[in-house]
Design a protein around this motif. Structure first.
Motif, mmCIF file in Angstrom:
data_model
loop_
_atom_site.group_PDB
_atom_site.id
_atom_site.type_symbol
_atom_site.label_atom_id
_atom_site.label_comp_id
_atom_site.label_asym_id
_atom_site.label_seq_id
_atom_site.Cartn_x
_atom_site.Cartn_y
_atom_site.Cartn_z
ATOM 1 N N GLU A 108 36.111 12.715 30.646
ATOM 2 C CA GLU A 108 36.549 13.525 31.765
ATOM 3 C C GLU A 108 36.744 14.955 31.300
ATOM 4 O O GLU A 108 36.885 15.227 30.110
ATOM 5 C CB GLU A 108 37.847 12.973 32.356
ATOM 6 C CG GLU A 108 39.034 12.971 31.413
ATOM 7 C CD GLU A 108 40.293 12.465 32.113
ATOM 8 O OE1 GLU A 108 40.179 11.758 33.133
ATOM 9 O OE2 GLU A 108 41.381 12.790 31.632
ATOM 10 N N ARG A 109 36.725 15.819 32.267
ATOM 11 C CA ARG A 109 36.950 17.229 31.976
ATOM 12 C C ARG A 109 37.941 17.750 33.007
ATOM 13 O O ARG A 109 37.636 17.815 34.189
ATOM 14 C CB ARG A 109 35.639 18.017 32.057
ATOM 15 C CG ARG A 109 35.806 19.439 31.568
ATOM 16 C CD ARG A 109 34.506 20.191 31.569
ATOM 17 N NE ARG A 109 34.724 21.519 30.991
ATOM 18 C CZ ARG A 109 33.849 22.514 31.067
ATOM 19 N NH1 ARG A 109 32.701 22.335 31.689
ATOM 20 N NH2 ARG A 109 34.120 23.676 30.524
ATOM 21 N N THR A 110 39.107 18.086 32.544
ATOM 22 C CA THR A 110 40.185 18.481 33.441
ATOM 23 C C THR A 110 40.187 19.987 33.656
ATOM 24 O O THR A 110 40.108 20.758 32.691
ATOM 25 C CB THR A 110 41.540 18.037 32.875
ATOM 26 O OG1 THR A 110 41.671 18.556 31.536
ATOM 27 C CG2 THR A 110 41.623 16.524 32.825
ATOM 28 N N SER A 119 33.728 6.633 28.255
ATOM 29 C CA SER A 119 33.959 7.445 29.435
ATOM 30 C C SER A 119 34.418 8.823 28.990
ATOM 31 O O SER A 119 34.872 9.004 27.851
ATOM 32 C CB SER A 119 35.022 6.799 30.341
ATOM 33 O OG SER A 119 36.273 6.732 29.670
ATOM 34 N N LYS A 145 26.045 11.336 33.282
ATOM 35 C CA LYS A 145 26.556 10.310 32.366
ATOM 36 C C LYS A 145 25.449 9.429 31.809
ATOM 37 O O LYS A 145 25.724 8.367 31.248
ATOM 38 C CB LYS A 145 27.557 9.410 33.100
ATOM 39 C CG LYS A 145 28.715 10.144 33.731
ATOM 40 C CD LYS A 145 29.642 9.150 34.439
ATOM 41 C CE LYS A 145 30.812 9.853 35.107
ATOM 42 N NZ LYS A 145 31.715 8.895 35.787
ATOM 43 N N SER A 152 37.980 18.672 27.587
ATOM 44 C CA SER A 152 37.342 17.389 27.858
ATOM 45 C C SER A 152 37.856 16.339 26.878
ATOM 46 O O SER A 152 38.132 16.645 25.712
ATOM 47 C CB SER A 152 35.821 17.513 27.742
ATOM 48 O OG SER A 152 35.196 16.262 27.960
ATOM 49 N N PHE A 197 28.762 17.979 31.451
ATOM 50 C CA PHE A 197 29.529 18.505 32.563
ATOM 51 C C PHE A 197 29.041 19.919 32.875
ATOM 52 O O PHE A 197 28.816 20.725 31.968
ATOM 53 C CB PHE A 197 31.025 18.603 32.200
ATOM 54 C CG PHE A 197 31.692 17.288 31.939
ATOM 55 C CD1 PHE A 197 31.715 16.755 30.652
ATOM 56 C CD2 PHE A 197 32.314 16.594 32.960
ATOM 57 C CE1 PHE A 197 32.345 15.541 30.398
ATOM 58 C CE2 PHE A 197 32.951 15.387 32.713
ATOM 59 C CZ PHE A 197 32.968 14.861 31.436
#
Lengths: 113, 113
Positions: A68-70, A66, A57, A75, A49
């Protein structure tokens, strides 16, 4: 925090279950990496990221993986329907900018039984 | 794609001797190289870095040499100590091409007392 923090440090799960691994990067670091390391082996890149850019990816081994990084900070790496071959240490690293050295967490040791 | 480094060999040295750990890279356009040290049960830690416009950089007891002609990177450790026993990874970054950190396979250094 002072360094990259990963949780849990150890996770044992049954085959077929889903797991979530968390990474808290160093505050202000815009780049975040996930790697996988099997026992006695090198670092296998999973995902990268960088800021608000679309994540790279290309290293994810299957669609069961999978991440995600909010909010550009924390992450989560999710592995669905875990398999025994997923057993490894999952390492997270962050970097304060693109193209700079990365700082690693201590990793999460995942064991799938 | 291009990659850095080799498989994971083992180097065994006597305490007090100098160690040389090698890494071959294939991306001639890489801009920045880093050596990491990974002790058992821990995440990799930064040791020393070098930019592609340099051929040598020295730290405390460590020296990194970059030979762009043959695309070779080496880490020299002077007066190797038992605490130097670890796995050493080289890594590269190519600016303006994702700026992503790419790791080589690593070398295990064992220091004999």
């Amino acid at each position: 925090g002072a360094g990259v923090s990963q949780s849990p440090s150890n996770k044992v799960t049954e085959k077929g279950k889903d797991v979530e691994l968390r990474c808290d990067p160093i505050s202000g670091h815009t780049a975040l990496y996930w790697y996988r390391q099997s026992l006695g082996q090198g670092l296998e890149f999973l995902i990268y990221f960088q800021g608000n850019s679309a994540p790279d990816k290309s290293g994810l081994p299957s669609d069961r993986f999978s991440a995600e990084r909010t909010g550009g900070s924390v992450s989560t790496l999710t592995i669905q329907r875990t398999q025994q071959e997923d057993s490894a240490v999952y390492l997270c690293a962050s970097s304060f900018k693109q193209g700079a050295e990365a700082f690693f967490g201590q990793g999460t040791r995942l064991t799938v039984v | 794609g291009e990659s850095v480094g080799l498989h994971l060999p083992t180097l065994s040295v006597q305490e007090g001797d100098n160690s040389i750990i090698n890494c071959a890279y294939s991306n001639s356009a890489s801009d920045y190289f880093i050596w990491y040290k990974q002790e058992s049960g821990k995440g990799p830690q930064f040791i020393i870095d070098i930019r592609s416009n340099m051929d040598k950089r020295q730290g405390q007891r460590v020296t990194v040499l970059l030979n762009k002609t043959v695309k070779h990177l080496s880490l020299q450790i002077a007066a190797t100590q038992p605490g130097d026993s670890a796995v050493y990874f080289c890594a590269e970054i190519k600016y303006n091409a994702g700026n992503m950190l790419t790791f080589g396979g690593g070398t295990r250094l064992m220091v004999k007392p």
